[in-house]
Design a protein around this motif. Structure first.
Motif, mmCIF file in Angstrom:
data_model
loop_
_atom_site.group_PDB
_atom_site.id
_atom_site.type_symbol
_atom_site.label_atom_id
_atom_site.label_comp_id
_atom_site.label_asym_id
_atom_site.label_seq_id
_atom_site.Cartn_x
_atom_site.Cartn_y
_atom_site.Cartn_z
ATOM 1 N N CYS A 79 29.900 71.670 30.948
ATOM 2 C CA CYS A 79 30.325 72.299 30.461
ATOM 3 C C CYS A 79 31.000 72.778 31.169
ATOM 4 C CB CYS A 79 29.849 73.109 29.556
ATOM 5 S SG CYS A 79 28.485 72.816 28.419
ATOM 6 N N CYS A 91 34.146 72.811 26.294
ATOM 7 C CA CYS A 91 35.022 71.545 26.252
ATOM 8 C C CYS A 91 36.751 72.499 24.950
ATOM 9 C CB CYS A 91 34.628 71.008 25.936
ATOM 10 S SG CYS A 91 33.808 70.053 27.270
ATOM 11 N N CYS A 106 34.734 64.683 24.116
ATOM 12 C CA CYS A 106 33.452 66.067 23.957
ATOM 13 C C CYS A 106 33.953 67.126 22.783
ATOM 14 C CB CYS A 106 32.951 66.696 25.280
ATOM 15 S SG CYS A 106 31.759 68.383 24.751
#
Ligand code: FES
Length: 151
Positions: free
Chosen positions: A122, A82, A77
């Motif tokens: 997330c 991130c 990601c």
């Protein structure tokens, strides 16, 4: 059937559809694991766009690959949440460890490294997708273990 014949079937199935380029590219990639270079002019012609336009759309969306993937696909990601918890350093680590840049496949065909933009994980970043499986809370050690398992 030949690759082109199959692409033509896919084109037929999307005839008259508005905004058909993305669904067509997805269908072609689902079929072949990538969008073969020879398919692009056929797709472009059917949609009355240039090959450059089709190629531009392909590279804008990071989902499409031009070449077959390796036996394993590691997607890291690269999106904001991130990044804020160390995804960039982790990406550098992965690229160094694998000796690969984004979209490249190792010479032995074991691993393809790809970026992905938010996996909806997330809260548990940095996140990755390893052969379609979500992995969260990555750190260098965890990543090394994952990479070590990709043969
Ligand atoms: Fe990485 Fe959402 S930003 S999972």
């Amino acid at each position: 059937a030949s690759m082109i014949a199959r692409v033509e079937e896919i084109l037929d199935a999307h005839k008259g559809m508005e905004g058909a380029l993305l669904p067509i590219l997805h269908a072609v990639q689902a079929e072949f694991g990538h969008v073969p270079e020879a398919a692009l002019p056929v797709i472009a012609e059917a949609l009355v766009i240039t090959k450059a336009e089709a190629a531009g759309v392909m590279s804008f969306y990071h989902d499409f690959r031009e070449k077959p993937a390796g036996r394993h696909v590691l997607k890291l990601c690269r999106a904001e949440s991130c990044k804020s918890v160390g995804a960039d350093a982790l990406a550098d680590h992965a690229r160094g460890k694998l000796g690969l840049d984004w979209h490249e496949t190792s010479k032995d065909g074991a691993v393809t490294l790809e970026p992905i933009f938010c996996l909806g994980l997330c809260a548990c970043g940095p996140a990755a997708l390893v052969d379609g499986k979500l992995v969260g809370r990555l750190d260098a050690a965890k990543l090394d273990a994952i990479i070590g398992g990709l043969k």
